[in-house]
Enzyme design. Structure first.
Site, PDB file in Angstrom:
ATOM      1  N   PRO A   2       0.721  -1.252   0.000  1.00  0.00           N
ATOM      2  CA  PRO A   2       0.000   0.000   0.000  1.00  0.00           C
ATOM      3  C   PRO A   2       0.750   1.302   0.000  1.00  0.00           C
ATOM      4  O   PRO A   2       0.543   2.088  -0.884  1.00  0.00           O
ATOM      5  CB  PRO A   2      -0.864  -0.107   1.237  1.00  0.00           C
ATOM      6  CG  PRO A   2      -0.966  -1.548   1.462  1.00  0.00           C
ATOM      7  CD  PRO A   2       0.171  -2.198   0.821  1.00  0.00           C
ATOM      8  N   GLU A   3       1.549   1.613   0.907  1.00  0.00           N
ATOM      9  CA  GLU A   3       1.938   3.019   1.015  1.00  0.00           C
ATOM     10  C   GLU A   3       3.101   3.368   0.070  1.00  0.00           C
ATOM     11  O   GLU A   3       3.608   2.517  -0.640  1.00  0.00           O
ATOM     12  CB  GLU A   3       2.237   3.358   2.476  1.00  0.00           C
ATOM     13  CG  GLU A   3       1.045   3.039   3.368  1.00  0.00           C
ATOM     14  CD  GLU A   3       1.171   3.535   4.789  1.00  0.00           C
ATOM     15  OE1 GLU A   3       1.808   4.566   5.014  1.00  0.00           O
ATOM     16  OE2 GLU A   3       0.624   2.877   5.690  1.00  0.00           O
TER      17      GLU A   3
END
Length: 278
Positions: A2-3
């Site tokens: 995700p990030e």
DNA sequence: CCGTAGACTTGGTGCT
DNA sequence: CAGAACCAAGTCTACG
């Protein structure tokens, strides 16, 4: 994956695999992602060449001639690359939702929770992709020079929400729950602090912490909580260096006080009451 | 306009 | 040991 750091790592490793390669054999599953390539898009994407591979916010972007493929990994998205076609792998893995060939490599997009998405965007006028009216919220890149204490101070003067909620809104690109928590700890700022109450000194510390945490995470191969791995299937090492994220009922690594957890903006937030007073 | 709550989805974990 | 309950890297929307 995700990030920002995790997407950045995947993007960098895909550059030698995809640069100047011709794309063919697009396939999609019949399950919905947030966005999936249509049959028509798979058709017109065939035989296009990849000119550039880069990351913007949490999107992996493949630039073609006058068009782009944007890939978002959601919470559990993952790309794997193989030198041989993996027909059995697709047949046996219900989480593969898109695949395509880039000359001598086969790419597979898996996503267990299907919060990820693939988007095909064509240039509609003379403007650059990022000047046009796209439904993507990219935000400012936190590792760019434009992202500094003056900028963040100016745009936050009327923001009444907790600083952690604001950080995760996407105004600053690529920051999610993990790196918001870690950056606030390193800046000594309580995640519940009202954003507009933070002065230029605090904002300066926050900017530096965000840049530091993201850079260190990229260097360490990203944070693997459960699913994330790079395109070679290797987990990242940065989760071992988390000071607060996921450390429920553990002690602060700086002052040895018991860490606190609290729901802020419907996400678990981890912090130290003693080290994060502002 | 601003801020919050709910929705989407599958699977892992720790408890009864 | 089955099963309910809760939690998870992210955004988009609807509502007050």
């Amino acid at each position: 994956m995700p990030e920002l750091p995790e997407v950045e790592i995947v993007t960098r490793s895909l550059i030698p695999i995809l640069k100047n390669k011709i794309l063919t054999n697009f396939w999609t599953s019949d399950k919905n992602l947030r966005s999936q390539l249509s049959d028509y898009e798979c058709f017109i994407l065939t035989n296009k060449k990849v000119k550039r591979i880069f990351r913007q916010a949490k999107y992996l972007i493949l630039e073609l001639d006058n068009s782009w493929i944007l890939i978002h990994f959601g919470m559990t998205g993952k790309i794997t690359v193989s030198k041989v076609e993996q027909k059995v792998f697709i047949a046996n893995n219900k989480h593969v939702h898109c695949s395509f060939q880039a000359e001598d490599n086969f790419l597979y997009f898996q996503d267990i929770r299907r919060f990820g998405g693939l988007y095909f965007v064509e240039r509609s006028d003379e403007k650059n992709l990022f000047d046009s009216q796209l439904p993507f919220n990219f935000g400012i890149e936190p590792l760019s020079e434009k992202f500094n204490e003056n900028y963040i101070y100016l745009i936050s003067r009327k923001v009444n929400m907790p600083i952690k909620a604001w950080l995760m809104k996407g105004i600053i690109a690529g920051i999610g729950n993990i790196y918001a928590s870690e950056a606030l700890f390193r800046a000594g700022i309580n995640p519940n602090a009202k954003t507009k109450s933070l002065g230029i000194i605090r904002m300066s510390r926050l900017v530096n912490s965000i840049k530091f945490v993201l850079t260190e995470a990229i260097r360490s191969g990203g944070s693997t909580i459960n699913n994330y791995s790079n395109i070679d299937g290797e987990a990242g090492n940065y989760a071992k260096k988390h000071m607060v994220y996921g450390r429920k009922d553990k002690f602060c690594l700086i002052c040895n006080y018991m860490l606190d957890t609290k729901y802020i903006a419907q996400r678990s937030s981890f912090y130290c009451k003693k080290c994060q007073k502002f």
